[in-house]
Scaffold this motif. Structure first.
Motif, PDB file in Angstrom:
ATOM      1  N   ALA B 351       0.847  -1.205   0.000  1.00  0.00           N
ATOM      2  CA  ALA B 351       0.000   0.000   0.000  1.00  0.00           C
ATOM      3  C   ALA B 351       0.877   1.246   0.000  1.00  0.00           C
ATOM      4  O   ALA B 351       0.632   2.209  -0.737  1.00  0.00           O
ATOM      5  N   ARG B 352       1.905   1.218   0.831  1.00  0.00           N
ATOM      6  CA  ARG B 352       2.818   2.368   0.891  1.00  0.00           C
ATOM      7  C   ARG B 352       3.516   2.548  -0.451  1.00  0.00           C
ATOM      8  O   ARG B 352       3.659   3.662  -0.963  1.00  0.00           O
ATOM      9  N   LYS B 353       3.946   1.404  -1.029  1.00  0.00           N
ATOM     10  CA  LYS B 353       4.666   1.476  -2.305  1.00  0.00           C
ATOM     11  C   LYS B 353       3.765   2.090  -3.390  1.00  0.00           C
ATOM     12  O   LYS B 353       4.185   3.001  -4.121  1.00  0.00           O
ATOM     13  N   ALA B 354       2.530   1.635  -3.395  1.00  0.00           N
ATOM     14  CA  ALA B 354       1.592   2.156  -4.405  1.00  0.00           C
ATOM     15  C   ALA B 354       1.355   3.654  -4.192  1.00  0.00           C
ATOM     16  O   ALA B 354       1.346   4.447  -5.157  1.00  0.00           O
ATOM     17  N   ALA B 355       1.202   4.019  -2.918  1.00  0.00           N
ATOM     18  CA  ALA B 355       0.933   5.431  -2.614  1.00  0.00           C
ATOM     19  C   ALA B 355       2.120   6.299  -3.012  1.00  0.00           C
ATOM     20  O   ALA B 355       1.941   7.385  -3.585  1.00  0.00           O
ATOM     21  N   MET B 356       3.316   5.831  -2.701  1.00  0.00           N
ATOM     22  CA  MET B 356       4.493   6.638  -3.013  1.00  0.00           C
ATOM     23  C   MET B 356       4.709   6.737  -4.516  1.00  0.00           C
ATOM     24  O   MET B 356       5.110   7.780  -5.048  1.00  0.00           O
ATOM     25  N   GLU B 357       4.431   5.630  -5.208  1.00  0.00           N
ATOM     26  CA  GLU B 357       4.585   5.659  -6.674  1.00  0.00           C
ATOM     27  C   GLU B 357       3.567   6.619  -7.293  1.00  0.00           C
ATOM     28  O   GLU B 357       3.888   7.380  -8.210  1.00  0.00           O
ATOM     29  N   ALA B 358       2.362   6.581  -6.745  1.00  0.00           N
ATOM     30  CA  ALA B 358       1.320   7.482  -7.259  1.00  0.00           C
ATOM     31  C   ALA B 358       1.713   8.939  -7.021  1.00  0.00           C
ATOM     32  O   ALA B 358       1.565   9.795  -7.900  1.00  0.00           O
ATOM     33  N   GLU B 359       2.245   9.171  -5.825  1.00  0.00           N
ATOM     34  CA  GLU B 359       2.670  10.532  -5.485  1.00  0.00           C
ATOM     35  C   GLU B 359       3.796  10.982  -6.408  1.00  0.00           C
ATOM     36  O   GLU B 359       3.820  12.123  -6.879  1.00  0.00           O
ATOM     37  N   ALA B 360       4.715  10.046  -6.686  1.00  0.00           N
ATOM     38  CA  ALA B 360       5.850  10.383  -7.567  1.00  0.00           C
ATOM     39  C   ALA B 360       5.352  10.708  -8.972  1.00  0.00           C
ATOM     40  O   ALA B 360       5.835  11.631  -9.626  1.00  0.00           O
TER      41      ALA B 360
END
Lengths: 531, 363
Positions: B351-360
């Motif tokens: 979930a964190r990985k997806a969120a950070m990728e989305a933010e990036a």
């Protein structure tokens, strides 16, 4: 162990406790032990120097007093055999011998100070001169400078002179005399107490009294507030401006005058507040060293209000003796005869003033900036004196204006900036750099924009909340100073326990939260501790 | 000074005493009340500062078979969620920014108060430091430790010359100067649990900044390549501690070899000798970088100094195999409670990985 460090707080608290818990006859022993420990903690190598000063001035004062007594006794015993002239001659001969003893004591003690403090500076001047003729230079040795040497040398030599003049009785208890010289709260940065004022208090037993403890503690906290909340907080900005003079000219020099005035005021008066407050907690009353100096309307008044004990030391032991010494009188006669009455009258006072201020500058530090600072102060005082008739005429012409609060305020501000401008010599510690920085105020106007776009805060590394804090703290100091004109605020508050508690608590919490201490702050050392 | 010949009324004495007691009580309460506000939260900046304290809630959930200790090469290189997902290994990273070997030793000792893992993996890069380096890193490593004699020893071993033990006992005296830089975050989490910034000690980075292979910057030549005796002494202590507890100590060097944080062959030989002398496994992963599929054009977030999440996942898959095959770390995917905990952690990781990728992507 600086006065604002945690170890000092613990040390002072333990000393106060023992002072009152142990039998009263041992109170001075507690203080002497604490003073020796405090001094030794600063560096074991310092002890022999202060011991030499204590022993020599103690013994020589005893010899001077004994000889004076012997002379008096002799004259009294032979009153019938001696006519007036014979008595006068005998007295003069005795005085001359005592003067030689005094001179020996002064040479020894000022000699120690001179060698330790001024050898490097003297040799650097010699090297500069040698450099004009040869490539070889003298090695400048790195000598230790015992803690508070400038202060304890003045205290001890002042005592010796007072005994010689018959103004003080020679100490009979070496321990108590050692305590007078090394009294730990005052050894680092004064005040330069007189023997008659302080040493006699060691003979009196002191009870733990609320008034002393509460007013003393409040004054200690007030000192912490000035030092840690104002002085050390602003010191960062001062260092930034001074660190790169080429980048911080013009408006920043004006700012430096204001900021450094606040820094040195908070630093020095804060330190003295801690010293006097702690002494008060011990039931001892030290001579006040400041009397609202920034409310002075003239330079001369300023020096009667700032570092009072140093000023009075120089007045009593340098200026007056110099003004009335035989060679000065000869010089006066000569100048009256050759230069006219007006100049002849001024000559001894002017010369004595300039020599006194030269020595005052030299006492502050072994470098040209302090010498120039001292001489400049002397010159400003003399110019003010010369301008006095002008001022008088102005006051007579505009009595309404000159007696107004506005004019009074103007005089205070003028004196503040005048003294502040001279004081920046202490910041840059380099005469040409100071001169250039000072001059930049009059031709470099490129930095004024920084004041209005706020970039001054970024450049000096002090954020808006900190400026607001220091501003409020300065206002508080101003109002407390005004409120304490007649009776010190600490004394008034100590009579009202609830208000005292609120004040003490407020100060303690403010210092704890807003004080510049701990990692990241270069707090601790007091500016005057370096002198 | 007033001479107190007149007896002070009893009422005044009581009032003074009461005032002093109240003042002292308030004075003592101020640091206690303000410390939680003033302490750095390490949520948006210097997140590494949160890593030490996050361990305690993790170990309360489940024990770990492998503990990784060391500097940034630990918390940026190994992904416990991947170790679990791929190998069923329950692992935790007790790493920190410039975590020196004594920090690692005491953090390991601290962890052993709660659990006894089968293996401890220590990243050897920090052995280059023989002296405390910077107060800020000490605080990040030590502030989050729970109080015990181990923490006290850790503080004494770590303090730089400018530091004082009392500032660790009463952090108020260290952080009081933060009053002018407090943010809403400081108040929000003063008395509330902070959200975790890591995934079982792994601090995720999703950015991609290719390694600068064109740079002419080269590692500096050292005068002396001997690893400091102090550092080696702590490694020895770590080895002894592990031996006493029956834990296998594994030495590892993460595969990054940035010019500024260079791992010299001379150092490597000393570690190899140490490992062989004491019968320890030592894996220098620098030469294995291509074998594990690392591509420094895509697998680093800071031009080669540290791996990003994509590089870390590759390295973890590679190293998980070593742990499984070479060190017999058990697969616990079949164990109900542990599996449930880890499933939550793995989900949180993705979930964190997806969120950070989305933010990036948004940026």
């Amino acid at each position: 162990m600086t006065l604002t460090s945690l170890p000092f707080l613990i040390f002072a608290a333990v000393t106060v406790l023992l002072y009152y818990l142990l039998p009263k006859r041992a109170q001075w022993v507690v203080l002497l032990t604490a003073s020796i420990l405090f001094y030794a903690a600063a560096g074991g190598w310092y002890l022999p120097f202060i011991l030499v000063t204590i022993l020599t001035t103690f013994l020589l004062a005893r010899v001077i007093e004994r000889r004076a007594k012997a002379d008096e006794d002799y004259i009294a015993a032979h009153k019938a055999d001696m006519d007036k002239d014979a008595r006068k001659a005998y007295k003069a001969a005795g005085k001359k011998k005592r003067f030689r003893i005094l001179t020996a004591g002064l040479i020894l003690n000022f000699g120690i100070l001179a060698v330790l403090k001024y050898t490097g500076f003297t040799l650097s001047i010699v090297n500069d001169i040698l450099g004009l003729f040869t490539a070889s230079t003298l090695t400048v040795p790195s000598l230790i400078l015992p803690l508070g040497i400038s202060f304890y040398t003045f205290r001890s030599t002042g005592y010796l002179i007072d005994v010689y003049r018959g103004k003080a009785k020679a100490a009979t208890n070496l321990g108590k005399y050692a305590l007078f010289i090394s009294f730990f709260p005052a050894v680092m940065q004064g005040p330069i107490c007189r023997y008659n004022d302080l040493a006699t208090q060691f003979d009196t037993p002191h009870r733990a009294e609320w008034d002393n403890l509460s007013a003393g503690l409040l004054r200690v906290l007030w000192g912490f507030f000035k030092k840690l909340v104002v002085a050390d907080t602003l010191m960062a900005a001062v260092k930034t401006i001074v660190g790169i003079p080429e980048d911080f000219g013009g408006m920043y020099v004006l700012l430096l005058i204001i900021l450094y005035s606040a820094v040195i005021y908070g630093d020095f008066t804060g330190g003295i507040d801690i010293t006097i407050g702690l002494s008060r907690m011990l039931g001892l009353k030290l001579t006040e060293n400041f009397n609202r100096p920034f409310s002075s309307r003239s330079t001369a008044e300023y020096w009667n209000r700032w570092h009072i004990t140093m000023g009075s030391w120089f007045t009593d032991y340098v200026f007056y003796p110099l003004s009335i010494c035989p060679s000065m009188q000869k010089l006066t006669k000569w100048s009256r005869a050759h230069l006219g009455k007006a100049i002849g009258m001024r000559f001894p006072v002017y010369l004595a003033t300039l020599v006194t201020w030269f020595l005052t500058g030299l006492w502050h530090g072994a470098s040209w900036n302090f010498i120039v600072w001292g001489v400049l102060n002397g010159v400003i005082i003399l110019i003010s004196r010369e301008c006095e008739p002008l001022y008088k005429r102005f006051r007579e012409r505009f009595p309404g204006l000159t007696s107004s609060a506005f004019y009074g305020g103007f005089m205070c501000v003028r004196t503040f900036f005048l003294m502040g401008a001279v004081r920046i010599l202490d910041c840059y510690r380099d005469v040409p750099v100071t001169a250039k920085a000072f001059a930049s105020m009059f031709y470099d106007f490129s930095h004024w924009g920084d004041l209005f776009d706020g970039s001054v805060m970024d450049k000096l590394g002090i954020t808006l909340p900190v400026w607001v804090l220091v501003g409020l703290a300065t206002l508080l100091i101003f109002f407390v100073s005004r409120a304490g004109k007649e009776t010190p605020v600490a004394d008034r508050l100590s009579r009202r326990p609830v208000l005292w508690t609120l004040a003490a608590l407020g100060l303690a919490v403010t210092v704890m939260i807003f004080g510049s201490y701990g990692i990241g702050f270069d707090a601790g050392d007091f500016i005057y501790g370096q002198f | 000074m007033e001479n107190m010949n007149v007896k002070t009324p009893q009422k005044t004495l009581w009032l003074r005493a009461l005032c002093i007691v109240i003042a002292l009580a308030i004075l003592a309460a101020i640091p206690a009340v303000l410390t939680p506000i003033l302490m750095p939260k390490y949520l948006t900046q210097s997140k590494e500062g949160s890593l030490t304290e996050e361990y305690y809630s993790a170990v309360a959930e489940t024990n770990h078979d492998v503990l990784f200790v060391g500097d940034c090469e630990i918390f940026e290189s190994f992904v416990p969620a991947i170790l679990w997902e791929e190998y069923g290994i329950s692992a935790y990273l007790r790493g920190g920014a410039q975590q020196l070997v004594w920090h690692s030793y005491y953090l390991l000792q601290d962890a052993l108060r709660y659990e006894t893992p089968k293996a401890v993996v220590f990243n050897v890069y920090a052995l280059k430091y023989g002296e405390p380096q910077k107060e800020a890193y000490n605080r990040m490593a030590l502030d989050g430790m729970e109080w015990s004699s181990v923490k006290a020893e850790a503080i004494f071993a770590s303090m730089t010359e400018e530091e004082h033990f009392i500032d660790y006992v009463f952090p108020f005296f260290r952080y009081h100067s933060r009053w002018s830089e407090l943010t809403a975050e400081d108040f929000a989490y003063a008395w509330r649990d902070k959200p975790a910034v890591s995934d079982s000690g792994y601090l995720m980075q999703t950015g991609i900044v290719p390694a600068d292979t064109q740079s002419e910057l080269t590692p500096e030549q050292l005068v002396d390549y001997t690893l400091p005796a102090t550092a080696m002494a702590y490694l020895d202590k770590m080895r002894t501690l592990c031996a006493e507890k029956g834990i296998e100590l594994i030495l590892v060097k993460a595969p990054t070899n940035f010019w500024r944080y260079h791992w010299y062959d001379e150092w490597d030989r000393q570690i190899t000798d140490y490992a062989s002398t004491h019968g320890l496994a030592y894996y220098n992963l620098i030469p294995k970088a291509s074998e594990m599929g690392l591509d420094m054009n895509t697998d680093t977030y800071d031009a080669g100094a540290h791996l990003n999440v994509y590089g870390a996942e590759k390295l973890t898959r590679y190293f998980g195999e070593i742990l499984k095959e070479g060190h017999a770390i058990p697969d616990r995917r079949g164990e109900g409670d542990t599996a449930a905990v880890w499933q939550r952690r793995v989900d949180a990781y993705y979930a964190r990985k997806a969120a950070m990728e989305a933010e990036a992507r948004e940026q």
